[in-house]
Design a protein around this motif. Sequence first.
Motif, mmCIF file in Angstrom:
data_model
loop_
_atom_site.group_PDB
_atom_site.id
_atom_site.type_symbol
_atom_site.label_atom_id
_atom_site.label_comp_id
_atom_site.label_asym_id
_atom_site.label_seq_id
_atom_site.Cartn_x
_atom_site.Cartn_y
_atom_site.Cartn_z
ATOM 1 N N PRO A 65 5.379 0.756 10.375
ATOM 2 C CA PRO A 65 6.240 1.592 10.928
ATOM 3 C C PRO A 65 6.182 1.733 12.388
ATOM 4 C CG PRO A 65 4.552 2.978 9.918
ATOM 5 C CD PRO A 65 4.331 1.341 9.821
ATOM 6 N N SER A 66 7.101 2.151 13.253
ATOM 7 C CA SER A 66 7.637 2.273 14.639
ATOM 8 C C SER A 66 6.583 3.539 14.989
ATOM 9 C CB SER A 66 8.731 2.436 15.050
ATOM 10 O OG SER A 66 9.336 1.071 14.778
ATOM 11 N N ALA A 67 6.101 3.845 16.025
ATOM 12 C CA ALA A 67 5.400 5.151 16.527
ATOM 13 C C ALA A 67 6.300 6.387 16.065
ATOM 14 C CB ALA A 67 4.871 5.175 17.743
ATOM 15 N N PRO A 70 9.109 8.516 10.421
ATOM 16 C CA PRO A 70 8.219 8.988 9.231
ATOM 17 C C PRO A 70 8.285 8.188 7.973
ATOM 18 C CG PRO A 70 10.326 9.992 9.328
ATOM 19 C CD PRO A 70 10.215 9.099 10.761
ATOM 20 N N GLU A 71 9.081 7.219 7.964
ATOM 21 C CA GLU A 71 9.171 6.230 6.741
ATOM 22 C C GLU A 71 9.202 4.743 7.255
ATOM 23 O OE1 GLU A 71 13.596 6.885 5.442
ATOM 24 O OE2 GLU A 71 12.526 8.144 4.417
ATOM 25 N N THR A 72 8.971 4.065 6.190
ATOM 26 C CA THR A 72 9.313 2.516 6.391
ATOM 27 C C THR A 72 9.552 1.885 5.128
ATOM 28 O OG1 THR A 72 7.847 0.606 7.258
ATOM 29 C CG2 THR A 72 6.687 2.087 5.850
ATOM 30 N N ALA A 73 9.734 0.608 4.911
ATOM 31 C CA ALA A 73 10.098 0.025 3.855
ATOM 32 C C ALA A 73 9.233 -1.029 3.223
ATOM 33 C CB ALA A 73 11.297 -0.885 4.131
ATOM 34 N N ALA A 74 8.962 -1.114 1.777
ATOM 35 C CA ALA A 74 8.065 -1.923 1.137
ATOM 36 C C ALA A 74 8.918 -2.912 0.385
ATOM 37 C CB ALA A 74 6.899 -1.167 0.471
ATOM 38 N N PHE A 75 8.231 -4.221 -0.036
ATOM 39 C CA PHE A 75 9.128 -5.119 -0.742
ATOM 40 C C PHE A 75 7.950 -5.900 -1.657
ATOM 41 C CE2 PHE A 75 10.440 -5.049 3.616
ATOM 42 C CZ PHE A 75 11.501 -4.546 3.435
ATOM 43 N N PHE A 76 8.459 -6.008 -2.887
ATOM 44 C CA PHE A 76 7.536 -6.957 -3.732
ATOM 45 C C PHE A 76 8.442 -7.890 -4.340
ATOM 46 C CE2 PHE A 76 5.289 -2.983 -3.905
ATOM 47 C CZ PHE A 76 3.992 -3.327 -3.883
ATOM 48 N N ASP A 77 7.955 -9.089 -5.034
ATOM 49 C CA ASP A 77 8.432 -9.885 -5.786
ATOM 50 C C ASP A 77 7.909 -9.454 -7.348
ATOM 51 O OD1 ASP A 77 9.391 -11.340 -3.684
ATOM 52 O OD2 ASP A 77 8.135 -12.999 -3.812
ATOM 53 N N ILE A 78 9.179 -9.197 -8.171
ATOM 54 C CA ILE A 78 8.983 -8.791 -9.406
ATOM 55 C C ILE A 78 9.465 -9.962 -10.337
ATOM 56 C CG2 ILE A 78 9.239 -7.078 -11.428
ATOM 57 C CD1 ILE A 78 9.717 -5.138 -8.956
ATOM 58 N N ARG A 94 -1.012 5.086 -3.571
ATOM 59 C CA ARG A 94 -2.280 5.869 -3.088
ATOM 60 C C ARG A 94 -2.191 6.329 -1.672
ATOM 61 N NH1 ARG A 94 -6.533 2.220 -5.703
ATOM 62 N NH2 ARG A 94 -5.777 2.136 -7.834
ATOM 63 N N GLY A 95 -2.317 7.633 -1.344
ATOM 64 C CA GLY A 95 -2.452 8.164 -0.231
ATOM 65 C C GLY A 95 -0.998 8.425 0.433
ATOM 66 N N VAL A 96 0.099 8.197 -0.175
ATOM 67 C CA VAL A 96 1.409 8.302 0.415
ATOM 68 C C VAL A 96 2.012 9.544 -0.065
ATOM 69 C CG1 VAL A 96 3.756 7.372 0.544
ATOM 70 C CG2 VAL A 96 1.662 5.829 0.503
ATOM 71 N N PRO A 97 2.353 10.422 0.890
ATOM 72 C CA PRO A 97 2.784 11.997 0.519
ATOM 73 C C PRO A 97 4.369 11.691 0.004
ATOM 74 C CG PRO A 97 2.784 11.346 3.044
ATOM 75 C CD PRO A 97 2.415 10.434 2.522
ATOM 76 N N ASP A 98 4.725 12.675 -0.807
ATOM 77 C CA ASP A 98 5.949 12.935 -0.978
ATOM 78 C C ASP A 98 6.821 11.755 -1.724
ATOM 79 O OD1 ASP A 98 5.959 15.313 0.402
ATOM 80 O OD2 ASP A 98 6.520 14.405 2.363
ATOM 81 N N GLY A 99 6.061 10.857 -2.413
ATOM 82 C CA GLY A 99 6.512 9.772 -3.040
ATOM 83 C C GLY A 99 7.326 8.687 -2.585
ATOM 84 N N PRO A 143 1.948 8.174 5.911
ATOM 85 C CA PRO A 143 0.886 8.976 5.613
ATOM 86 C C PRO A 143 0.389 9.494 6.953
ATOM 87 C CG PRO A 143 0.085 6.623 5.010
ATOM 88 C CD PRO A 143 1.436 6.628 5.307
ATOM 89 N N GLU A 144 0.036 10.419 7.205
ATOM 90 C CA GLU A 144 -0.859 11.036 8.285
ATOM 91 C C GLU A 144 -1.723 9.998 8.577
ATOM 92 O OE1 GLU A 144 -3.151 14.771 9.921
ATOM 93 O OE2 GLU A 144 -1.666 14.960 8.235
ATOM 94 N N GLY A 145 -1.763 9.500 10.007
ATOM 95 C CA GLY A 145 -2.712 8.473 10.522
ATOM 96 C C GLY A 145 -1.986 7.151 10.646
#
Length: 180
Positions: A65-67, A70-78, A94-99, A143-145
Amino acid sequence: MTRIRDGVSRPRARDRRGVRDTALAALVPVAACSVALAGLTAWTGAGRAGSPARIRVTQGKVLLPSAGVPETAAFFDIANEGGSSDTLLRVTARGVPDGVALSRHRMTGGNGAYRSPIASVAVAAGESLAMSPTGVDLTVPVPEGGWSAGDLVTFTLEFRRGGTVESVAVVVRPGSASLP
């Protein structure tokens, strides 16, 4: 038994009833088989026949994510290597707030883009889904950090029939060659 009158053989009423009763008796199993066949056809058409869904999740990537964003994108091959369709219902990390949210990339008439949340995404039997910035993806709160390029994020993908699948995604810089 027949009666002969005027040299012509005619069946008795009792003989005609026997033929009718025999035809009705044969109709019951034929009707039962037809109903069973219709049910099996519907079951197969709904994707419930064949082997169970076998889900494989690979190529996980999370955009760095850019500085301050608050959110970014994730991708998978299923890939669904089974004989029955399945549906991705929910994703957590894991470790990601708010789902994490399933979303679909949409374009506007003026070449603008936005994400539209979706409740689920189907993966047909024997087919695959390659998440991408121009199709289905995951919206992930940062997540924070935050993260750094190369960090690993563990996701749990929940499917209707295939249960849960845990997969790791690597954090990559936007525009890198490793994106889908």
